[in-house]
Structures are given as structure tokens and as C-alpha cells.
Design a protein around this motif. Structure first.
Motif, PDB file in Angstrom:
ATOM      1  N   GLN A   1       0.745  -1.197   0.068  1.00  6.68           N
ATOM      2  CA  GLN A   1      -0.005  -0.011   0.004  1.00  6.68           C
ATOM      3  C   GLN A   1       0.617   1.348  -0.100  1.00  6.68           C
ATOM      4  OE1 GLN A   1      -3.684   0.331   0.232  1.00  6.68           O
ATOM      5  NE2 GLN A   1      -2.742   2.519  -0.541  1.00  6.68           N
TER       6      GLN A   1
ATOM      7  N   SER B   1      -7.025   1.855  -2.347  1.00  5.36           N
ATOM      8  CA  SER B   1      -6.411   1.403  -0.888  1.00  5.36           C
ATOM      9  C   SER B   1      -6.938  -0.102  -0.664  1.00  5.36           C
ATOM     10  CB  SER B   1      -7.550   2.229   0.350  1.00  5.36           C
ATOM     11  OG  SER B   1      -7.102   3.498  -0.002  1.00  5.36           O
TER      12      SER B   1
ATOM     13  N   VAL C   1      -2.077   0.870  -4.828  1.00  3.19           N
ATOM     14  CA  VAL C   1      -1.697  -0.468  -4.399  1.00  3.19           C
ATOM     15  C   VAL C   1      -0.902  -1.362  -5.433  1.00  3.19           C
ATOM     16  CG1 VAL C   1      -2.784  -2.782  -4.038  1.00  3.19           C
ATOM     17  CG2 VAL C   1      -3.929  -0.875  -3.263  1.00  3.19           C
TER      18      VAL C   1
END
Length: 231
Positions: free
Chosen positions: A87, A118, A95
Motif C-alpha cells: 500500500q 486502498s 496498491v
């Protein structure tokens, strides 16, 4: 002459009013039925052969990790491959999915820029993995991930996005491929909150809704594809 000017101005005002009304009519929203169409996110470009991933992508990720901006949030190990998910914390979160095959170099597949994401979770089955993320402001999406030519590929499917309390990857038709169950709720006029589940069939990487369970105050996740009309 003055009376003629007043008449001309009146005619012009009337024409402008008619034109404004026509434009307003053309700009009205589509028919109500269109409002029930699932939100859609454009498919992501596929990653095919391992050589298609540039070394620059891996170098950029290594710099991000060294700078403390990218954190590893998940690791999945298979018999011949390892998947690591990182992340990236930034103004537009990203990502990064790193796949390392037994006899190959790591490859990177990323959700970034217009697909800023996310990480929420990754569930893997016999034939595929479903990556659960939040894309953009608050759009939840499930992405079908598969190994193709030693590289992980992915695609965001429009049918699997939209408001949801949670999602669950389950093989609902016993074909070895993970399908999707999405938890949702309704608030009735008296304030009572009802819950229900919507099921999606993973048919050749297309996550297509099949139906919903009946709304209830204590709903139970289904173990099979539903065909009942959704609220």
C-alpha cells in the motif's frame, strides 16, 4: 419607433426563454430505470507475459519501500509463486501487487492514478483470487486476479462495485472459481434497518449479479447463487 423596439425586445426575450426551456429539457436526467444500472469502472489494462512489466516499475516500487512510503500489507504463497501487496500512502493512494514466480523475476501490477486504490483484502481459491479495494473516493471494487504466463493479471468489473457494507469471496456454484457476495442494507420509513445479500457469478472473469436474499433484520450470508429480485 420606441414601440417597435419594445416589441422586438419582447420577441427576443421570448425566444431566449423558449431556447432555455428546450436546453433544460435536453439536459434532464435519463429515465429512472437507468438509475438502477450498477456503477462502472473502466477495465484495467491486462498484464500478460512477464517481460511486459518494465524494470522501471520494480525500481520505482523499491524506492517507495526504501523511503517508507510503501508498506507491505499482505502476502500470499502458492506452490510456485508468491504474491506480495504493498500500500502506497500518498495524495492518491496506490496498491502495488508484486508476483514472484519460482523461476522468474518479480513483476509489478499497480492500481494508481485514475484507479488510485486502498487495499481491503485478498481471498484466493483454486483458480483465482479476488482483490478487494476502495477505488477513487469511496467506490468499493472486487478485482478478479489470475496467473497468466507467470504474471498476475487483473480487471475491475463494473458489476462488482457500488455501495456495500462488506464483500465476501465464495465459490457459490462449485466450479472452482471464486464468486462474490455483497452485504447491503435498507432503512425503512419507520427507521428499521434491514440487511440483505447480493450474489455475483464469476463467469469468464465477468462478475455479474444474479439476485438477492430477502431483506431481514438478521440476514444470513447465502451459500448459493440467488435469483430473487433485488430491492
Amino acid at each position: 419607433m420606441r414601440r417597435r423596439s419594445v416589441m422586438v425586445r419582447s420577441a427576443v426575450v421570448a425566444m431566449i426563454g423558449s431556447l432555455s426551456a428546450a436546453l433544460a429539457s435536453c439536459s434532464q436526467p435519463a429515465a429512472p430505470a437507468a438509475a438502477h444500472t450498477p456503477a462502472s469502472i473502466a477495465p484495467l489494462p491486462e498484464r500478460g507475459a512477464a517481460g511486459q512489466t518494465a524494470d522501471a516499475d520494480l525500481s520505482a516500487l523499491e524506492r517507495c519501500i526504501a523511503a517508507g512510503q510503501c508498506q507491505r500489507v499482505h502476502t500470499e504463497t502458492f506452490s510456485n509463486a508468491t504474491i506480495e501487496i504493498y500500500q502506497q500512502s500518498s495524495e492518491l493512494p496506490a496498491v502495488h501487487v508484486v508476483t514472484t514466480y519460482a523461476d522468474g523475476q518479480p513483476t509489478v501490477w499497480s492500481l494508481k492514478e485514475e484507479h488510485a486504490a486502498s487495499f481491503l483484502g485478498l481471498t484466493c481459491g483454486l483458480a483465482n483470487c479476488l482483490l478487494d479495494v476502495v477505488v477513487g473516493p469511496e467506490t468499493r471494487a472486487s478485482i478478479d486476479m489470475r496467473m497468466v504466463s507467470h504474471a498476475l493479471t487483473g480487471r475491475i468489473e463494473g458489476a462488482a462495485v457500488g455501495p456495500a457494507l462488506s464483500t465476501q469471496a465464495v465459490d457459490l456454484d462449485a466450479d472452482g472459481v471464486l464468486d462474490l457476495v455483497s452485504a447491503k442494507h435498507l432503512v425503512q420509513s419507520d427507521g428499521t434497518e434491514l440487511f440483505y445479500y447480493q450474489t455475483y457469478l464469476n463467469d469468464d472473469r465477468q462478475l455479474t449479479t444474479t439476485g438477492c436474499t430477502a431483506p431481514s433484520t438478521d440476514a444470513t450470508p447465502p451459500t448459493a447463487l440467488q435469483t430473487r429480485t433485488c430491492p
